[in-house]
Design a protein around this motif. Sequence first.
Motif, short mmCIF file in Angstrom:
data_model
loop_
_atom_site.label_atom_id
_atom_site.label_comp_id
_atom_site.label_asym_id
_atom_site.label_seq_id
_atom_site.Cartn_x
_atom_site.Cartn_y
_atom_site.Cartn_z
N ALA A 323 0.84 -1.19 0.00
CA ALA A 323 0.00 0.00 0.00
C ALA A 323 0.88 1.24 0.00
CB ALA A 323 -0.92 0.00 1.22
N CYS A 324 1.50 1.48 -1.12
CA CYS A 324 2.38 2.63 -1.29
C CYS A 324 1.71 3.61 -2.25
CB CYS A 324 3.73 2.18 -1.84
SG CYS A 324 4.90 3.52 -2.13
N PRO A 325 1.62 4.89 -1.90
CA PRO A 325 0.86 5.83 -2.74
C PRO A 325 1.55 6.20 -4.05
CG PRO A 325 1.86 7.00 -0.90
CD PRO A 325 2.10 5.54 -0.65
N ASN A 326 2.86 6.04 -4.13
CA ASN A 326 3.59 6.48 -5.32
C ASN A 326 4.47 5.35 -5.83
OD1 ASN A 326 2.79 9.42 -4.93
ND2 ASN A 326 3.91 9.05 -3.01
N VAL A 327 4.11 4.81 -6.99
CA VAL A 327 4.82 3.65 -7.53
C VAL A 327 5.01 3.85 -9.03
CG1 VAL A 327 4.82 1.15 -7.86
CG2 VAL A 327 3.85 2.12 -5.77
N GLU A 381 -4.66 -3.67 1.90
CA GLU A 381 -5.98 -4.25 2.16
C GLU A 381 -6.82 -4.32 0.89
OE1 GLU A 381 -6.85 -5.62 4.82
OE2 GLU A 381 -5.57 -4.81 6.41
N GLU A 382 -6.58 -3.38 -0.05
CA GLU A 382 -7.25 -3.37 -1.34
C GLU A 382 -6.22 -3.48 -2.46
OE1 GLU A 382 -9.42 0.27 -1.49
OE2 GLU A 382 -11.16 -0.55 -0.42
N HIS A 383 -6.69 -3.82 -3.64
CA HIS A 383 -5.80 -3.88 -4.79
C HIS A 383 -5.25 -2.48 -5.05
CE1 HIS A 383 -4.32 -4.39 -8.86
NE2 HIS A 383 -4.51 -5.70 -8.76
N PRO A 384 -3.93 -2.28 -4.98
CA PRO A 384 -3.37 -0.93 -5.05
C PRO A 384 -3.66 -0.19 -6.35
CG PRO A 384 -1.77 -2.45 -4.12
CD PRO A 384 -2.90 -3.28 -4.63
#
Length: 736
Positions: A323-327, A381-384
């Motif tokens: 769960a990383c916001p920037n990928v 927890e959700e699909h990123p």
Amino acid sequence: MTTLEAARAVGPGLDRVDAPMKTTGRAPYPNDFSLPGMVHACLVHSTIAAGRVRAIDTTAAETAPGVLAVITHLTAPQLERGPMTLLGPSPPAPLQGDRILHYGQHLAVVVAASPEQARHAAGLVRVDYEPAEPLLDLHDPRAAVVTNPWGLDSDRGDIAAGFAAADVVVGGSYTTPDNTNNPLGLMSTVAAWNGDSLTVHDSTQWPHNVRTTLAAVFKIPESNVRVLAPYVGGGFGAGLRVWPHVILTVLAAREVGKPVKLVLTRPEMFTAVGHRPYSAQQIRIGATRTGELTAIEHEGVSPVAMDDDDYEPVSACSAVSYACPNVRTRDRQVRLNIPCPGSMRAPAEGQGNFALESAIDELAHELGIDPLELRLRNYAEEHPLLGLPWSSKALRECYLQGAERFGWSRRDPRPGSMRDGRWLIGYGLAGVSYPHYQVPCQARASLHRDGSADVRSAATDIGTGTYTIITQLSAELLGLDVSRVHFDLGDSDMPYAPQAGGSGLTGALAGAVHAACRRLVQEFLDVVRDDPDSPLRGAALDDVAVSQGRIHRIGNPDQGESYTDILTRHGLEELSADGRSTPPQPDAAGMATAGAFGAKFVEVRVDPDLGLLRVTRVVSAIDGGRILNEKTATSQIVGGTVGGIGQAMFEETATDAGTGRIANATFGDYLVPVNADVPDMEVIFVGGPDRATPVGTKGVGEIGLVGVAAAVANAVHHATGRRIRSLPITIDQLML
């Protein structure tokens, strides 16, 4: 629609139903077939990696004892390239010109009365080359670069802002070598023509693909081609494509008018049936001091053959693991003079996970946070990418239950702090996943007057246990004892089935069998719908259950009758029904379809003076959805783990940098784990059925291998303080 009596068929560790055939030597593998009048083929290969064939002299070979034909590019007919498949383009058609694209390329096929005569004659073929300088280096600036060929690169958030917000940034370069699929059974093909009809016995993981490809290449109707593969001596992905040697065997059989058998040698397996391609990866990860990920950037580059389009997006795992916001993930390929790569167990994930999970471990060390805790803090927890809930995900339970079983709490976090005499002890872990994959599949179920059932589909069983689990599932769905069900596969004349690969066959095939068995029960209800003598008269499918060879009304077992009674009373010998499965649609279902998840915990011992590395314990905690057979599923995880140990410590296909020749194309030189290298293993399954499919399964074929290399490397760092970024881990990397 099942009762407790029927449901007992699924879940327990039932012995493999095909075991008696295999252990007594009665299982017919492709190279076991011998047809009347059959002759044998042998291949002639290029001894340079790039250039052209200036001339090829077959005179001596053609006059050698027993020789029936020598086919080269000068005498071969024009052949169409095979069609696009679910796994990408077919490999190039063989003998279609004088251009040489890689060392070991097929230049001729010799057909003779015996294998020995064919081999002798092949050695008499003389080739005059016009060599060119081969492109063999991934970093050669002359090599053509292919970027994002399948559109799988990803961007999420603002990668620059993510790294700017990070308190800590770690990363580096990671490499994984070429690995070669080495199933125990040599890849073999037997081809026989009867007019315009063709029968082929082949070491394939996908009979329907072979049928479709051969029909296209030889311009005959698909209905004229039958492909048989009831038993296959392993595959690991080598049997997923229709390789040139298969086409050459069929061509040779047509040219000489006799059945032809071709069995690849072990060295030929290194250049003829694909391999896991080398990868060079760059990865950076940023995080706050408290361990929240702010950015992941992962780039991978791999080689691809000059005239092929196999693609492995090694960085793709980083887009969905946390769960990383920037990928940001990027993959590219470089065209080199190498044999065509292909899928090898856990393609792409096996390479990409090594870089990602090693870097996550490095970040945990830098932050002073337990590696397990860091993973839990960034749990997705959700699909990123989709922002949807998973159809199932028990990775958290994998982490927690696996850690407890392994004894992770005993780990002293200081590198080099745990010892047993001269041995340094290290604990390592890796989180793992393998993406969901499912395509349409068909099956047919039949029930006979004697109370037995047959179920058929054109799948293959490459040792994974397909024979057994589908027998169990069919027995459950029809309410029969397992001994009364016969499942048949490996024949392209049967209902369509996809490949045994990508951890997708069980879900696709189980769904099709589920549909076929339900429709078969409905067929019986249709027969007795207006039957005044039947206690099931007027019953609907949802009103009944099955057990002990009977259909009965739910809640009233006495109000029912057996399949045998229905067939006998209505003068029928059998009833049959077809079923098909279709892939779940994530958007329509409001959830992201989930593949398997897991956690790998590894203990290693390192002798710092000799550089010796031993893996001494492995615990695999796996979320595989509904487990149809605990014994065969455990076997899959254990086998995959052994493959992961091979990737981590042993396997490396060595190519001569100047010539492109494979330098270790034998079992004497290409190292694989043996019994002494395999430690105590424990496998636990957690989680429950996946809600995206009617049966609730998730494939476990690949998940056993993913993460082993990273967990071993992380354990080595814990033991020694050395961060290993290049596989396999060798003695020179560990000499302290």
